[in-house]
Design an enzyme around this catalytic site. Structure first.
Site, short mmCIF file in Angstrom:
data_model
loop_
_atom_site.label_atom_id
_atom_site.label_comp_id
_atom_site.label_asym_id
_atom_site.label_seq_id
_atom_site.Cartn_x
_atom_site.Cartn_y
_atom_site.Cartn_z
N TYR A 57 -16.53 4.61 6.12
CA TYR A 57 -15.06 4.50 6.27
C TYR A 57 -14.64 5.10 7.62
O TYR A 57 -13.97 4.46 8.42
CB TYR A 57 -14.37 5.20 5.11
CG TYR A 57 -12.88 5.38 5.27
CD1 TYR A 57 -12.01 4.29 5.16
CD2 TYR A 57 -12.32 6.63 5.54
CE1 TYR A 57 -10.64 4.45 5.32
CE2 TYR A 57 -10.95 6.80 5.69
CZ TYR A 57 -10.12 5.71 5.58
OH TYR A 57 -8.76 5.89 5.74
N ASP A 112 -4.21 -12.76 4.55
CA ASP A 112 -5.43 -11.95 4.69
C ASP A 112 -5.60 -11.62 6.17
O ASP A 112 -5.78 -12.51 7.00
CB ASP A 112 -6.62 -12.76 4.16
CG ASP A 112 -7.87 -11.91 4.08
OD1 ASP A 112 -8.03 -10.99 4.92
OD2 ASP A 112 -8.70 -12.16 3.18
N GLY A 145 0.83 -1.20 0.00
CA GLY A 145 0.00 0.00 0.00
C GLY A 145 0.87 1.25 0.00
O GLY A 145 2.11 1.17 0.08
#
Ligand SMILES: NC(=O)c1ccc[n+]([C@@H]2O[C@H](COP(=O)([O-])OP(=O)(O)OC[C@H]3O[C@@H](n4cnc5c(N)ncnc54)[C@H](OP(=O)(O)O)[C@@H]3O)[C@@H](O)[C@H]2O)c1
Length: 275
Positions: free
Chosen positions: A119, A34, A10
């Protein structure tokens, strides 16, 4: 010390990897591990024995989260709580979007969150659940990130300016533009800190002001673009699923000013542009 960087591909994950050069690290991406899988996380800790975890994972699609509440909650809140139970030091990143944006002066860690979006809500839950199960964890709230190796506001603006003679950018969202490299370095210094911290580059900008600064940098560096005019717009003119705070400037650990950080970032991008 051995630091596990979760979400190493990321924007912030890549910056953390760079900032940790010289320190023993082990990195994972979504394909390797994960983070919603509690048992897999535990097995990974047993196998690799990290002392610290920097969590750079997250459901970061602010608009996408509105219609994927459960998926956002699972990685942004539930998984973060499980990270807190792993028995190692955890540093977790959160966001300015936990705030409602009604203030007109910077938000400190003592201000009350009031997220406007799924979010923001799931990120807030993540911070709370982590610190509840593990008060020694460290939560770093940061804000409008730009950095190398992944699409972000700066790369999106540059693309628009390369393709359009005129662009329109919202002036009614004001925040703290933050260089991922600066935030990562500061976060490494907080690896053994506890509790909640705000870490941002100093200063503030509207999205419009930020876009104009990017335009100036492109001009200064002789980069190609055709955009001649950046016009102000209002958020309501653009269709978006999530509401964003009108004002979400953070105060806390304030690093060099965002304009200087942007300049440094642009220098690097010209030297080593991302394909
Ligand atoms: N970007 C911002 O402006 C901003 C502002 C404030 C705070 N933050 C926070 O900073 C953190 C990092 O943000 P970022 O911008 O670096 O995000 P990013 O570029 O979207 O990276 C997030 C990473 O998480 C990984 N991931 C997602 N779900 C996963 C799962 N279930 N298991 C393992 N990995 C998973 C993604 O994998 P893939 O590569 O496979 O998608 C991606 O590499 C997040 O917590 C975010 O909320 C970001």
């Amino acid at each position: 010390m051995k630091v596990w960087i979760a979400g190493q591909n990321g924007l912030l994950g890549q910056a953390c990897k760079k900032a940790l050069e010289g320190i023993e690290t082990v990195g994972t991406s979504r394909d390797d591990l994960d983070m919603r899988d509690r048992d897999a996380m535990r097995r990974f800790v047993e196998l690799t024995e990290p002392t610290h975890l920097i969590n750079c994972t997250g459901f970061t699609g602010v608009d996408l989260a509105e219609n994927n509440k459960e998926a956002a909650h699972t990685i942004n809140a539930q998984a973060v709580e499980e990270m807190g139970k792993l028995g190692i030091k955890v540093l977790h990143f959160s966001t300015d979007y936990v705030f409602g944006g009604t203030k007109r002066s910077p938000y400190s860690i003592h201000d009350t969150p009031a997220p406007l979006s799924v979010y923001g809500m799931t990120k807030l839950r993540g911070e709370q659940r982590l610190l509840d199960v593990n008060p020694k964890a460290c939560v770093v709230r940061t804000a409008w990130l730009f950095g190398h190796g992944r699409s972000n506001f700066v790369t999106q603006m540059m693309e628009l300016m390369q393709k359009n003679k005129e662009i329109r950018v919202v002036e009614d969202q004001v925040g703290s533009p933050c260089y991922a490299d600066d935030i990562a370095k500061a976060a490494i210094g907080l690896l053994d800190a506890h509790g909640l911290h705000h870490v941002v580059n100093s200063g503030s900008a509207s999205r419009l002001g930020w876009a104009r600064a990017i335009h100036q940098q492109m001009q200064k560096r002789g980069m190609e673009f055709i955009c001649e005019d950046i016009k102000p717009a209002q958020s309501r003119e653009f269709l978006s699923d999530a509401r964003r705070p009108a004002y979400s400037v953070l105060e806390g650990i304030n690093l060099r000013c965002w304009e200087e950080a942007l300049e440094r970032y642009m220098e690097q991008e010209v030297l080593c542009p991302v394909a």
